[in-house]
Design an enzyme around this catalytic site. Sequence first.
Site, mmCIF file in Angstrom:
data_model
loop_
_atom_site.group_PDB
_atom_site.id
_atom_site.type_symbol
_atom_site.label_atom_id
_atom_site.label_comp_id
_atom_site.label_asym_id
_atom_site.label_seq_id
_atom_site.Cartn_x
_atom_site.Cartn_y
_atom_site.Cartn_z
ATOM 1 N N ARG A 35 -15.168 -24.985 46.812
ATOM 2 C CA ARG A 35 -14.635 -24.620 48.139
ATOM 3 C C ARG A 35 -14.532 -25.834 49.045
ATOM 4 O O ARG A 35 -13.720 -25.847 49.971
ATOM 5 C CB ARG A 35 -15.521 -23.557 48.784
ATOM 6 C CG ARG A 35 -15.333 -22.220 48.112
ATOM 7 C CD ARG A 35 -15.743 -21.087 49.010
ATOM 8 N NE ARG A 35 -15.244 -19.842 48.457
ATOM 9 C CZ ARG A 35 -15.805 -18.673 48.644
ATOM 10 N NH1 ARG A 35 -16.877 -18.567 49.391
ATOM 11 N NH2 ARG A 35 -15.285 -17.592 48.113
ATOM 12 N N LYS A 200 -13.677 -0.215 38.692
ATOM 13 C CA LYS A 200 -13.408 1.082 39.331
ATOM 14 C C LYS A 200 -11.956 1.311 39.706
ATOM 15 O O LYS A 200 -11.300 0.440 40.257
ATOM 16 C CB LYS A 200 -14.239 1.187 40.612
ATOM 17 C CG LYS A 200 -15.724 1.282 40.377
ATOM 18 C CD LYS A 200 -16.363 1.809 41.654
ATOM 19 C CE LYS A 200 -17.729 1.255 41.902
ATOM 20 N NZ LYS A 200 -17.887 0.855 43.303
ATOM 21 N N GLY A 353 -12.352 -12.071 42.070
ATOM 22 C CA GLY A 353 -13.398 -13.040 41.749
ATOM 23 C C GLY A 353 -13.782 -13.052 40.282
ATOM 24 O O GLY A 353 -13.874 -14.113 39.654
ATOM 25 N N GLY A 376 -11.850 -10.452 48.767
ATOM 26 C CA GLY A 376 -11.335 -9.387 49.626
ATOM 27 C C GLY A 376 -9.979 -9.709 50.221
ATOM 28 O O GLY A 376 -9.093 -8.854 50.277
#
Length: 395
Positions: A35, A200, A353, A376
């Site tokens: 990052r 999911k 991710g 997200g």
Amino acid sequence: MRTIKEAPLNSKTVLLRADYNVPLDDEGNITDDLRISSTLPTIEYILNGGAKLVICSHLGRPKGKPSPEFSLKAVAVALEKMLGEKVIFSDDDTVVGEKAKSDFQLLKNSDARVMLLQNTRFTPKEEENDPAFAKQLSAFGDIFVLDAFGCAHRAHASTVGLADYLPAYGGFLIEKEVKFLKDALEEPESPFTVVMGGSKVSDKITLITNLMSKADNILIGGAMAQTFLKSRGYNVGISKIEEDKLELAGQILEQADEMGVNIYLPVDVTGSSAFSNETPKALYTIDAIPDDFMALDIGEKTAQNYAKIILKSKTVVFNGPMGVFEMANYEQGTKKVIEAMADCDGVTVIGGGDSASAVAQFGYSDKMTHISTGGGASLELLEGKVLPGVAILED
Ligand code: ADP
Ligand code: MG
């Protein structure tokens, strides 16, 4: 979208919001500095343009209070090494207080070109998007550059609030994410294939519904495939499924048929009697799954079929692994699909991710057109949502 290429830089001070929310070990060492290194092109461009630079970021969840374990000190040290020049670290627990102000004067009146403020989440005002805090922050720059894509879906003082007080531009990271997760998918080159898996159905409903109107093929794997299979009446044994999403899964399949999207479910699966790499592995076609069997990956035939479709595609988006790729016995499906994406001539985009980790694990990171850095935020962009951090960069 306004980017730093349009920003006046010479003799200015740029306030850059980066995403330096890096992983730390128990001793506070940075375990992955990606990052930090990925902001270097933006930083170098700003410095080469003749500007000085004040950088701000959050790190972890200090819950609005100063907390030494979430200090950005280690980031300042790492950044200094990468840049090969001094980084003034403003160790000011109030982020924008007297210490920060005097460090800022030092930056202006010395040869130093880069300064890093303390963790913006050391105050609750950051996540509250408090206008007074945003205004105080804005005193540290003439223009605002947002490059923290991973935070672009959050309207905080340092991501969105600043734009009320300073002209705002996007950095290179955010520009690339928007280019591949939003612009490229507005009119994707056809055939457009979406590969979807992970744990999911409920995590990915909005994503499926948004991409369904654009995709030619949707290839489904992962645990969510078992929910779809069960909604079609197949026995899935003791596989991980979402009972309360069975009806919805059925509706999604129907809707896909109506819209003429080819939605593919596995024709075979591998798995075991438990969620474990130690219990014996077996392969079944989906019409022959025994009652004590748990599906943990797509089977060989399914993987081959998915790979064939991917190779013929011009645009491929991958979100969610095909199986439990963390276990050696169940990495094959995900690996085959990722290999096909690596060989595909079209635009290949990885979101999520765990999906990005899988690509790195198999060594294909440099073979993809784009691997999103935001969890997200990338999901929300793919879902077609407007991200507040992107909205402030558009007119
Ligand atoms: P991403 O982070 O890329 O969006 P998700 O978080 O949705 O992906 O899902 C990733 C997880 O799904 C992985 O940890 C993987 O082990 C799990 N998974 C994939 N297939 C299965 C399966 N058949 N049964 C249980 N878990 C699965
Ligand atoms: Mg995940």
